[in-house]
Design a protein around this motif. Sequence first.
Motif, mmCIF file in Angstrom:
data_model
loop_
_atom_site.group_PDB
_atom_site.id
_atom_site.type_symbol
_atom_site.label_atom_id
_atom_site.label_comp_id
_atom_site.label_asym_id
_atom_site.label_seq_id
_atom_site.Cartn_x
_atom_site.Cartn_y
_atom_site.Cartn_z
ATOM 1 N N SER A 6 0.835 -1.207 0.000
ATOM 2 C CA SER A 6 0.000 0.000 0.000
ATOM 3 C C SER A 6 0.866 1.251 0.000
ATOM 4 O O SER A 6 0.578 2.216 -0.721
ATOM 5 N N GLU A 7 1.906 1.239 0.803
ATOM 6 C CA GLU A 7 2.814 2.379 0.869
ATOM 7 C C GLU A 7 3.538 2.579 -0.459
ATOM 8 O O GLU A 7 3.729 3.710 -0.905
ATOM 9 N N GLN A 8 3.954 1.486 -1.086
ATOM 10 C CA GLN A 8 4.635 1.580 -2.381
ATOM 11 C C GLN A 8 3.695 2.155 -3.443
ATOM 12 O O GLN A 8 4.111 2.998 -4.241
ATOM 13 N N ILE A 9 2.466 1.698 -3.464
ATOM 14 C CA ILE A 9 1.492 2.205 -4.431
ATOM 15 C C ILE A 9 1.233 3.682 -4.173
ATOM 16 O O ILE A 9 1.198 4.489 -5.113
ATOM 17 N N PHE A 10 1.076 4.061 -2.913
ATOM 18 C CA PHE A 10 0.876 5.460 -2.566
ATOM 19 C C PHE A 10 2.057 6.299 -3.044
ATOM 20 O O PHE A 10 1.883 7.361 -3.651
ATOM 21 N N ARG A 11 3.272 5.835 -2.777
ATOM 22 C CA ARG A 11 4.485 6.547 -3.183
ATOM 23 C C ARG A 11 4.571 6.683 -4.703
ATOM 24 O O ARG A 11 4.906 7.751 -5.229
ATOM 25 N N LEU A 12 4.247 5.602 -5.401
ATOM 26 C CA LEU A 12 4.270 5.607 -6.866
ATOM 27 C C LEU A 12 3.288 6.644 -7.409
ATOM 28 O O LEU A 12 3.631 7.469 -8.254
ATOM 29 N N ARG A 13 2.066 6.615 -6.908
ATOM 30 C CA ARG A 13 1.040 7.560 -7.354
ATOM 31 C C ARG A 13 1.433 8.997 -7.010
ATOM 32 O O ARG A 13 1.229 9.915 -7.802
ATOM 33 N N GLN A 14 2.009 9.202 -5.833
ATOM 34 C CA GLN A 14 2.418 10.540 -5.417
ATOM 35 C C GLN A 14 3.511 11.083 -6.328
ATOM 36 O O GLN A 14 3.494 12.256 -6.688
ATOM 37 N N GLN A 15 4.448 10.232 -6.698
ATOM 38 C CA GLN A 15 5.514 10.679 -7.599
ATOM 39 C C GLN A 15 4.936 11.127 -8.944
ATOM 40 O O GLN A 15 5.347 12.162 -9.478
ATOM 41 N N ILE A 16 3.988 10.379 -9.470
ATOM 42 C CA ILE A 16 3.387 10.733 -10.754
ATOM 43 C C ILE A 16 2.554 12.007 -10.602
ATOM 44 O O ILE A 16 2.592 12.890 -11.470
ATOM 45 N N ASN A 17 1.824 12.136 -9.506
ATOM 46 C CA ASN A 17 1.055 13.363 -9.273
ATOM 47 C C ASN A 17 1.973 14.579 -9.182
ATOM 48 O O ASN A 17 1.639 15.656 -9.686
ATOM 49 N N ASN A 18 3.129 14.417 -8.555
ATOM 50 C CA ASN A 18 4.098 15.520 -8.466
ATOM 51 C C ASN A 18 4.623 15.906 -9.848
ATOM 52 O O ASN A 18 4.823 17.090 -10.136
ATOM 53 N N ILE A 19 4.846 14.916 -10.695
ATOM 54 C CA ILE A 19 5.303 15.180 -12.064
ATOM 55 C C ILE A 19 4.226 15.938 -12.829
ATOM 56 O O ILE A 19 4.515 16.916 -13.523
ATOM 57 N N VAL A 20 2.976 15.510 -12.699
ATOM 58 C CA VAL A 20 1.870 16.211 -13.361
ATOM 59 C C VAL A 20 1.811 17.647 -12.867
ATOM 60 O O VAL A 20 1.686 18.585 -13.672
ATOM 61 N N ASP A 21 1.911 17.857 -11.556
ATOM 62 C CA ASP A 21 1.890 19.217 -10.997
ATOM 63 C C ASP A 21 2.995 20.078 -11.614
ATOM 64 O O ASP A 21 2.770 21.229 -11.982
ATOM 65 N N GLU A 22 4.184 19.505 -11.706
ATOM 66 C CA GLU A 22 5.330 20.232 -12.264
ATOM 67 C C GLU A 22 5.080 20.600 -13.726
ATOM 68 O O GLU A 22 5.329 21.740 -14.138
ATOM 69 N N LEU A 23 4.576 19.656 -14.498
ATOM 70 C CA LEU A 23 4.327 19.915 -15.914
ATOM 71 C C LEU A 23 3.242 20.970 -16.111
ATOM 72 O O LEU A 23 3.353 21.833 -16.979
ATOM 73 N N VAL A 24 2.199 20.906 -15.288
ATOM 74 C CA VAL A 24 1.124 21.890 -15.387
ATOM 75 C C VAL A 24 1.628 23.273 -14.984
ATOM 76 O O VAL A 24 1.287 24.274 -15.617
#
Length: 95
Positions: A6-24
């Motif tokens: 669960s923690e790994q999935i959360f971390r994975l999703r958070q990393q991608i969300n951070n990338i999306v935030d940066e790109l936006v």
Amino acid sequence: MDTNTSEQIFRLRQQINNIVDELVEQEATQEKNGSTLIRYDAATKNRVELEKLGNKLLHTPTMQLRQGRLSENEMEDAVIRIERQLRDHCYVMHL
């Protein structure tokens, strides 16, 4: 699914969300003739597109994590691949 997964999935999703935030953020603020141009409408539309694409690209590594078939190194490789695809998508949107 154990807590570690669960923690790994959360971390994975958070990393991608951070990338999306940066790109936006990069999309929303552009330098034009020495002044900053804010394009919130376009950035909001692009955020939705990037979030959908990010979620689609997260499906396979998330399933692999749940099945115990994705190592920590492979997870980082997946993040790099997804980031590259998201950046490519941004580039294509601007052609």
